[in-house]
Design an enzyme around this catalytic site. Structure first.
Site, PDB file in Angstrom:
ATOM      1  N   LYS A  78     106.159  61.232  40.909  1.00  0.00           N
ATOM      2  CA  LYS A  78     106.290  60.356  42.082  1.00  0.00           C
ATOM      3  C   LYS A  78     106.083  61.133  43.381  1.00  0.00           C
ATOM      4  O   LYS A  78     106.197  62.353  43.445  1.00  0.00           O
ATOM      5  CB  LYS A  78     107.645  59.644  42.048  1.00  0.00           C
ATOM      6  CG  LYS A  78     107.797  58.732  40.807  1.00  0.00           C
ATOM      7  CD  LYS A  78     107.809  57.273  41.139  1.00  0.00           C
ATOM      8  CE  LYS A  78     107.648  56.382  39.913  1.00  0.00           C
ATOM      9  NZ  LYS A  78     108.899  55.770  39.469  1.00  0.00           N
TER      10      LYS A  78
ATOM     11  N   ARG B  77     112.271  58.367  32.030  1.00  0.00           N
ATOM     12  CA  ARG B  77     110.936  57.775  31.850  1.00  0.00           C
ATOM     13  C   ARG B  77     109.913  58.786  32.351  1.00  0.00           C
ATOM     14  O   ARG B  77     109.932  59.145  33.533  1.00  0.00           O
ATOM     15  CB  ARG B  77     110.857  56.466  32.640  1.00  0.00           C
ATOM     16  CG  ARG B  77     109.549  55.727  32.531  1.00  0.00           C
ATOM     17  CD  ARG B  77     109.586  54.445  33.357  1.00  0.00           C
ATOM     18  NE  ARG B  77     108.370  53.654  33.195  1.00  0.00           N
ATOM     19  CZ  ARG B  77     107.257  53.845  33.888  1.00  0.00           C
ATOM     20  NH1 ARG B  77     107.195  54.791  34.799  1.00  0.00           N
ATOM     21  NH2 ARG B  77     106.201  53.075  33.677  1.00  0.00           N
TER      22      ARG B  77
END
Ligand code: HH2
Length: 285
Positions: free
Chosen positions: A230, A264
């Site tokens: 991210k 995740r």
């Protein structure tokens, strides 16, 4: 339910057998990301051919993935995703889902649409991963309840606001999602909370959510964290999504220390190794 009132812990953290099995271990479960999309932020277009998708799923399972999270619409935390119709999403999913389910590892469906979740649950997926926490599609909670499926309730916001107290915002969001879930008859033991790293948040707010993850344990529910590749990582040290493995692992280890039960990740082998080595060392301290 008030965002500021701490909830009593549920005692047994989860009643769903899938979640219970993962929570019983001294290291978090790893959810491998399978994007069958043309435009996902880090791997768009790489795995939308069915044979590529199946090969990646096999590789992630061999590397120790406990769950395969299949998504057929990019949710692109940083805007710019092409919203797709349920028909388009289903047309991407149908050629791959049965083969992924047949690999024998639990599959979650990463979708904000009840129609897609419903198809996936009827065709072997066992978990729903809703990046709008049951708050976008009014039929989602009923579908989840009808199947008795675990659901990942992720925090999200339409707009980024650097001025808000992001933790308070998240606590309020989760309280609303839990009310929706309770009204639909979803048992609390089937719910997993997720801070939604990168979604409607500045980089600073994403990092605050990670640093203060333990504040969400007040709900007495398992926590999932998806920091993989991210953009907040690049706010510390500039990097392209594919070059953020170090930052992803660092964030996931911090999250694990602060209560994450499921991670995740795109890079499953490296993540499994990191969380298990960390747990083995922790056990000696
Ligand atoms: N992040 C993404 C997608 N789905 N689901 C949960 N529960 N938590 C997350 O943090 C999360 C998620 C974004 O990552 P990715 O799937 O790689 O990208 P895209 O949405 O562009 O396909």
């Amino acid at each position: 339910m008030s965002a500021t009132t701490p909830l009593p812990a549920t005692g047994s953290p989860s009643s769903h057998p899938l979640l219970r099995a993962w929570l019983a271990r001294p290291f978090p479960a790893v959810m491998g990301i399978l994007n069958v999309t043309p435009d996902s932020f880090s791997d768009g277009g790489r795995f939308n051919a069915p044979e590529r998708a199946i090969e990646l799923a096999r590789r992630m399972i061999a590397a120790g993935a406990d769950i395969i999270d299949i998504g057929a619409e990019s949710t692109r935390p940083y805007k710019g995703a092409e919203p797709v119709t349920a028909e388009e999403e289903l047309s991407r999913l149908k050629p791959v889902l049965p083969a992924i389910v047949a690999l024998g590892v639990p599959v979650s469906i990463d979708s904000m649409k009840s129609e897609v979740a419903s198809y996936a649950l009827e065709n072997g997926a066992q978990i729903v991963n809703d990046v709008w926490g049951l708050q976008r599609d009014a039929a989602m909670a009923d579908i989840v309840a009808a199947h008795g499926a675990p659901v990942v309730v992720m925090h999200n916001r339409t707009d980024v606001d650097p001025e808000i107290d992001i933790i308070a915002d998240m606590l309020g969001f989760f309280a609303r999602s839990l009310d929706i879930a309770a009204n639909a008859g979803i048992p609390s033991g089937n719910i997993v909370l997720d801070p939604g790293i990168g979604f409607g948040k500045t980089a600073q707010q994403s990092m605050t959510a990670l640093a203060r993850l333990d504040e969400f344990t007040r709900f007495g529910l398992p926590l999932l964290v998806g920091a993989s590749r991210k953009r907040f990582i690049s706010s510390v040290l500039t990097s392209e999504p594919q070059d953020r493995l170090g930052g992803s692992i660092a964030a996931h280890l911090i999250a694990t220390q602060r209560g994450a039960d499921i991670i995740r990740a795109h890079d499953v082998a490296e993540t499994v190794q990191a969380v298990r080595v960390a747990a083995a060392i922790e056990a000696l301290g």
